[in-house]
Design a protein around this motif. Sequence first.
Motif, PDB file in Angstrom:
ATOM      1  N   TYR A   1      88.873 -29.262  36.296  1.00 31.09           N
ATOM      2  CA  TYR A   1      88.415 -30.490  36.951  1.00 31.09           C
ATOM      3  C   TYR A   1      86.911 -30.496  37.192  1.00 31.09           C
ATOM      4  N   GLN A   2      86.324 -29.299  37.301  1.00 35.29           N
ATOM      5  CA  GLN A   2      84.892 -29.228  37.583  1.00 35.29           C
ATOM      6  C   GLN A   2      84.065 -29.914  36.499  1.00 35.29           C
ATOM      7  N   PHE A   3      84.577 -29.961  35.278  1.00 38.81           N
ATOM      8  CA  PHE A   3      83.848 -30.684  34.225  1.00 38.81           C
ATOM      9  C   PHE A   3      84.622 -31.902  33.742  1.00 38.81           C
ATOM     10  N   ILE A   4      85.849 -31.693  33.252  1.00 35.34           N
ATOM     11  CA  ILE A   4      86.613 -32.796  32.675  1.00 35.34           C
ATOM     12  C   ILE A   4      86.933 -33.848  33.735  1.00 35.34           C
ATOM     13  N   GLY A   5      87.408 -33.403  34.889  1.00 38.01           N
ATOM     14  CA  GLY A   5      87.757 -34.343  35.950  1.00 38.01           C
ATOM     15  C   GLY A   5      86.546 -35.103  36.461  1.00 38.01           C
ATOM     16  N   MET A   6      85.446 -34.366  36.689  1.00 42.20           N
ATOM     17  CA  MET A   6      84.237 -35.028  37.172  1.00 42.20           C
ATOM     18  C   MET A   6      83.673 -35.988  36.126  1.00 42.20           C
TER      19      MET A   6
ATOM     20  N   LEU B   1      82.462 -36.168  47.460  1.00 49.00           N
ATOM     21  CA  LEU B   1      81.018 -35.983  47.293  1.00 49.00           C
ATOM     22  C   LEU B   1      80.576 -36.446  45.907  1.00 49.00           C
ATOM     23  N   ILE B   2      81.333 -36.104  44.871  1.00 49.66           N
ATOM     24  CA  ILE B   2      80.995 -36.507  43.509  1.00 49.66           C
ATOM     25  C   ILE B   2      81.046 -38.026  43.374  1.00 49.66           C
ATOM     26  N   VAL B   3      82.085 -38.649  43.919  1.00 50.86           N
ATOM     27  CA  VAL B   3      82.201 -40.109  43.877  1.00 50.86           C
ATOM     28  C   VAL B   3      81.004 -40.747  44.580  1.00 50.86           C
ATOM     29  N   SER B   4      80.586 -40.185  45.692  1.00 52.31           N
ATOM     30  CA  SER B   4      79.440 -40.721  46.434  1.00 52.31           C
ATOM     31  C   SER B   4      78.161 -40.639  45.613  1.00 52.31           C
ATOM     32  N   ILE B   5      77.980 -39.533  44.896  1.00 52.48           N
ATOM     33  CA  ILE B   5      76.807 -39.382  44.036  1.00 52.48           C
ATOM     34  C   ILE B   5      76.817 -40.431  42.928  1.00 52.48           C
ATOM     35  N   VAL B   6      77.973 -40.635  42.313  1.00 55.44           N
ATOM     36  CA  VAL B   6      78.074 -41.587  41.203  1.00 55.44           C
ATOM     37  C   VAL B   6      77.763 -43.002  41.671  1.00 55.44           C
TER      38      VAL B   6
ATOM     39  N   ALA C   1      74.307 -48.611  33.696  1.00 57.81           N
ATOM     40  CA  ALA C   1      75.379 -47.630  33.837  1.00 57.81           C
ATOM     41  C   ALA C   1      75.073 -46.325  33.108  1.00 57.81           C
ATOM     42  N   GLY C   2      74.389 -46.422  31.963  1.00 53.97           N
ATOM     43  CA  GLY C   2      74.062 -45.227  31.193  1.00 53.97           C
ATOM     44  C   GLY C   2      73.182 -44.271  31.968  1.00 53.97           C
ATOM     45  N   MET C   3      72.153 -44.803  32.603  1.00 55.79           N
ATOM     46  CA  MET C   3      71.263 -43.954  33.403  1.00 55.79           C
ATOM     47  C   MET C   3      71.999 -43.391  34.608  1.00 55.79           C
ATOM     48  N   ALA C   4      72.877 -44.196  35.215  1.00 58.22           N
ATOM     49  CA  ALA C   4      73.662 -43.712  36.354  1.00 58.22           C
ATOM     50  C   ALA C   4      74.556 -42.552  35.932  1.00 58.22           C
ATOM     51  N   ALA C   5      75.175 -42.670  34.746  1.00 61.46           N
ATOM     52  CA  ALA C   5      76.028 -41.602  34.243  1.00 61.46           C
ATOM     53  C   ALA C   5      75.225 -40.339  33.974  1.00 61.46           C
ATOM     54  N   ALA C   6      74.053 -40.493  33.350  1.00 63.90           N
ATOM     55  CA  ALA C   6      73.224 -39.333  33.020  1.00 63.90           C
ATOM     56  C   ALA C   6      72.770 -38.600  34.276  1.00 63.90           C
ATOM     57  N   VAL C   7      72.309 -39.356  35.273  1.00 61.62           N
ATOM     58  CA  VAL C   7      71.840 -38.744  36.522  1.00 61.62           C
ATOM     59  C   VAL C   7      72.993 -38.085  37.266  1.00 61.62           C
ATOM     60  N   SER C   8      74.144 -38.761  37.309  1.00 64.23           N
ATOM     61  CA  SER C   8      75.306 -38.209  38.017  1.00 64.23           C
ATOM     62  C   SER C   8      75.790 -36.930  37.352  1.00 64.23           C
ATOM     63  N   LEU C   9      75.954 -36.974  36.030  1.00 62.60           N
ATOM     64  CA  LEU C   9      76.427 -35.797  35.308  1.00 62.60           C
ATOM     65  C   LEU C   9      75.416 -34.659  35.424  1.00 62.60           C
TER      66      LEU C   9
END
Length: 261
Positions: free
Chosen positions: A76-81, A166-171, A181-189
Amino acid sequence: MSQFSVLLQKEWRENVRNYKIFWIPVVFILFGIMEPVINYFLPQILDSVGGLPEGAVLEIPTPTPEQILVAVTGQYQFIGMLALILAYMGTVAGERKSGTATLLYVRPLSFSAYFLSKWLMASLIALLSLWLGLLAAYYYTLLLFDTVNFADFLRFAATYSVWVVLIVSIVLAASAALPNAGMAAAVSLGSVLLMQLVDGLIGAYWSVSPLKIPVYAASWLNGRIDLVDFWISIGLVAVVIALLLIAGIWASRLNASKAKV
């Protein structure tokens, strides 16, 4: 009916319409089941592949049930996130870019209710998916290996739930702050991977940190946890989540004028 309730219902309908309420749990359940099943059949899989010299015997130690459940969170640390990031990267930025947000912004709108309704719905779906996945993993671990103390499992799952929120909050904060959305995904990941990298490299030098939540989740299963450090770390995560929510609300209001008309 309050504005928050109306917006929350809107988010629910959008998550159903986009099938997020279905496919996100499926991802977590699938990877929850895969770990105990693959570990159980691993000797047969390796034997069928072959390639060992004649007479050679491959000894594979049987993992404990606790190790299998911890390995599930490793998936989950990678695939789930990644699934959560892809699902919610456009929650705010996507609405601005498509022009959908304009229909809301022209009305008297509470940006607190707007952002928090999105955050709450995303968090609920993420937590539902996580618990379904972990319960599936628990069932198959019990079926194929051995039992795990259910009270310890609940503490383990509850602690890891804090990490997921916490991850959801960051996203969502990234989606509110960035133009697409692309930049949001890149920054979040990038943020998620960086947090894991930092804790993996130098995390041994501290025991109190929001980055330690996955470690503390696993500690409930092996019976070794410092409750003082644990609760301080939980408190720090709560502060970080609160700051991300404030930042998300502020960014939503600041970038409202950039919505496509």
